[in-house]
Write an enzyme that holds these catalytic residues in place. Structure first.
Site, mmCIF file in Angstrom:
data_model
loop_
_atom_site.group_PDB
_atom_site.id
_atom_site.type_symbol
_atom_site.label_atom_id
_atom_site.label_comp_id
_atom_site.label_asym_id
_atom_site.label_seq_id
_atom_site.Cartn_x
_atom_site.Cartn_y
_atom_site.Cartn_z
ATOM 1 N N GLU A 104 -21.369 14.849 5.159
ATOM 2 C CA GLU A 104 -20.201 14.242 4.497
ATOM 3 C C GLU A 104 -19.973 14.895 3.270
ATOM 4 O O GLU A 104 -20.954 14.313 2.220
ATOM 5 C CB GLU A 104 -20.044 12.593 4.485
ATOM 6 C CG GLU A 104 -18.573 12.300 4.253
ATOM 7 C CD GLU A 104 -18.394 10.707 3.993
ATOM 8 O OE1 GLU A 104 -17.590 10.044 4.091
ATOM 9 O OE2 GLU A 104 -19.732 10.104 3.640
ATOM 10 N N ARG A 324 -35.798 7.392 7.876
ATOM 11 C CA ARG A 324 -35.104 8.250 6.839
ATOM 12 C C ARG A 324 -36.048 8.589 5.603
ATOM 13 O O ARG A 324 -37.146 8.413 5.387
ATOM 14 C CB ARG A 324 -34.364 6.995 5.958
ATOM 15 C CG ARG A 324 -33.118 7.285 5.333
ATOM 16 C CD ARG A 324 -32.498 5.859 4.736
ATOM 17 N NE ARG A 324 -31.937 6.331 3.399
ATOM 18 C CZ ARG A 324 -30.688 5.882 3.236
ATOM 19 N NH1 ARG A 324 -30.194 5.035 4.019
ATOM 20 N NH2 ARG A 324 -30.115 6.335 2.221
ATOM 21 N N LYS A 334 -26.183 7.178 -3.702
ATOM 22 C CA LYS A 334 -25.505 7.490 -4.886
ATOM 23 C C LYS A 334 -25.136 6.572 -5.966
ATOM 24 O O LYS A 334 -25.111 6.620 -7.325
ATOM 25 C CB LYS A 334 -23.993 8.017 -4.290
ATOM 26 C CG LYS A 334 -23.816 9.428 -3.934
ATOM 27 C CD LYS A 334 -22.475 9.746 -3.436
ATOM 28 C CE LYS A 334 -22.403 9.540 -1.962
ATOM 29 N NZ LYS A 334 -21.490 9.658 -1.220
#
Ligand SMILES: [Zn+2]
Length: 572
Positions: A104, A324, A334
């Site tokens: 993304e 992950r 972020k």
């Protein structure tokens, strides 16, 4: 490179890839692939290839590798070695595997994207399959042009070659068509409830009044949505899922919503945007993706995406999940990275403490190290685990060790006077065993700089060796802290400490940034960056920007600036 060189290069590459045995056919096609203009000289090409294959096949695999490294190091990737370490992919058939890189473009590429991208790429290659680069860019408020490029650059840097590229935002008309198909099948409806109401009902497992709307009503409202009759937040197209499902994502999730914000690629042309799950379901079908390798936090979405595809008669890919990719003390989120920026602790997204690809690259981590780390460290398991940077550093060090130049650097320098030392000109090799790196000539007198940490413990009477140069005995210390010594000859002596040195007349100012983890126990680490100053030998000026050198007994450091001798320490 002439034809002979070209033939030799590809014969070596083919041999190294196939256990030391090169074959004529693939070598010829590789030569023609690189230089299509040679097609008119096919006889010559064939002769050259034949000769090269014969020559190469007489060599040992080790010789082939060495020669290829000289000739075309970029081709010497450890393909076979890499593939042997990867577990087989379930349901994979040679030539039929299709995977994807689905970034993304809403932030900079980071280590997690890199590792996930590598797995998808390496598997596609292992099975002679194909891979897509597909930008998941259907949230116009989040995506930015610079981020698309950040991913392209990052993947290229890692050696990932993709076969096709597209953007989800290319397919808006198609998305609308599939949406209409779902409405006509009674599987999607337009909901105009306020957001909070939708949230409350989903949590309670109750449908809203719109779920019972007729198909014609839904079609009418859908077209109203598309034609601009509703404002942002006033209507969504929702899937008629299962309001009682234990999997929350199945409780009539929104498939489309209205966003009044220009998109970097399509401008203001569209304002009804598909949500992630809908777009991914359709795109994986359009791209004929066979295998999806991704981290386990996406797992609850499999059921929803498979359901959407089943309603549209589309085939589902095989999902492979792993935990992950998170590194101790270095969040990839972020929000948490932005907090570091806003606290003024880091200056940009390419900060060498950041897990962004730009940050990691600046720090001096090699793409090969990330590849090897990914292959050897990622197990296919749900178990949450935190990776330790030291493992990645160890791999990086092993790769750098045979190829990085050794140089002298004296941090927090102290002067050393060696009385009686003759003026000397010595050749000092840049590497103890890699002769290809050459050497530099250093002229010395009686005055040197040495590292502050070496000077610290020096007591009168103790004996030291200046590496490659001479021995001295400590006599005393000057008022300003400088060490006074006495020349003791040049022949190496047994069991004395060997230290680095810089002739005072040859010294250049060097600064090294030493990064540390950003977070300690969930708190921002205020001392995550240290700066060490000192003197380097004159040859440090010859280190090019981006080159990684080893400052002896200090660490591997990458030159970061053209205008000054500023380095970033990767690790010891
Ligand atoms: Zn509703």
């Amino acid at each position: 490179m002439d034809l002979e060189g070209l033939a030799l290069k590809w014969a070596l590459k083919n041999a190294v890839d196939h256990d030391g045995k090169a074959m004529l056919g693939p070598v010829i096609s590789k030569i023609l692939g690189e230089k299509p203009e040679l097609r008119s000289r096919i006889k010559e090409v064939r002769d050259a290839a034949e000769e090269a294959v014969e020559r190469v096949n007489r060599m040992s695999l080790e010789e082939q590798r060495r020669l290829l490294e000289d000739l075309a190091p970029e081709l010497l990737e450890a393909k076979k070695v890499e593939e042997k370490k990867l577990p087989p992919l379930p349901g994979a058939e040679k030539g039929k595997v299709v995977t994807r890189l689905p970034p993304e473009p809403s932030g900079y590429m980071h280590i997690g994207h890199a590792m996930s991208g590598l797995l998808n790429y390496l598997y596609a290659r292992m099975y002679d399959g194909r891979i897509w680069l597909r930008f998941e860019d259907t949230d116009p408020r989040k995506v930015k042009p610079e981020y698309y490029e950040s991913f392209r650059r990052g993947y290229r840097w890692l050696g990932i070659e993709w076969d096709y590229e597209k953007n989800n935002s290319d397919d808006m008309e198609l998305f609308y068509r599939y949406a209409e198909e779902l409405i006509r099948a009674g599987k999607a409806y337009v909901c105009t409830c306020p957001v909070e109401e939708v949230r409350r009902l989903r949590a309670a497992g109750e449908p809203c009044e719109h779920r019972g709307q007729g198909i014609d009503e839904n079609l009418y409202l859908w077209h109203e949505m598309l034609s601009g009759a509703f404002g942002e937040g006033e209507a969504t197209l929702r899937l008629a899922g299962d309001m009682r499902s234990k999997n929350m994502t199945m409780r009539d999730p929104a498939l489309f919503r209205i966003i009044d914000h220009p998109h970097p690629l399509t401008g203001t042309r569209y304002r009804v945007w598909p949500l992630y799950d809908f777009a991914v379901s359709i795109e994986d079908h359009l791209c004929s993706v066979t295998h999806v390798l991704r981290t386990s936090e996406f797992a609850p979405r499999d059921e929803l995406q498979n359901y959407i595809r089943s309603l549209l008669g589309m085939r589902n890919p095989i999902y492979i999940e792993y935990s992950r990719f998170e590194f101790k003390g270095t969040p990839v989120s972020k929000r948490r990275l932005r907090a570091v920026l806003e606290a003024g602790i880091a200056s940009g997204w390419d900060d060498p403490r950041f897990p962004t690809i730009e940050g990691i690259r600046r720090r001096g981590i090699l793409p090969e190290a990330i590849r090897e780390f990914t292959i050897t460290q990622t197990g296919f398991s749900y178990a949450k685990r935190e990776y330790d940077w030291s493992l990645l550093f160890a791999i990086n060090r092993r790769i750098l060790d045979p190829r990085a130049r050794r140089l002298f650097f004296a941090p927090n320098p102290v002067r050393l006077l060696v009385e009686g030392a003759p003026s000397l000109r010595v050749n000092v090799p840049y590497h103890p065993s890699n002769e290809k790196l050459g050497s530099r000539r250093i002229e010395t007198g009686q005055e040197f700089y040495i590292a502050g940490s070496d000077a610290e413990g020096m007591k009168p009477g103790s004996i030291y060796r200046l590496k490659y140069l001479l021995n001295f005995e400590v006599v005393g210390r000057e008022a300003d802290g400088a060490i006074r010594g006495r020349f003791l000859g040049r022949e190496p002596m047994k069991d004395i400490p060997i230290i680095q040195w810089i002739p005072v007349r040859d010294a250049v100012e060097v600064k090294v940034m030493i990064p540390d983890v950003l977070y300690l126990d969930d708190e921002i680490n205020p001392e995550s960056l240290k700066i060490v100053e000192g003197f380097g030998e004159g040859a440090v000026e010859g280190v090019k920007v981006d080159e990684i050198a080893q400052f002896e007994r200090f660490g591997f450091c990458r030159r970061d600036s053209e205008s000054e001798l500023l380095f970033i320490k990767a690790h010891d």
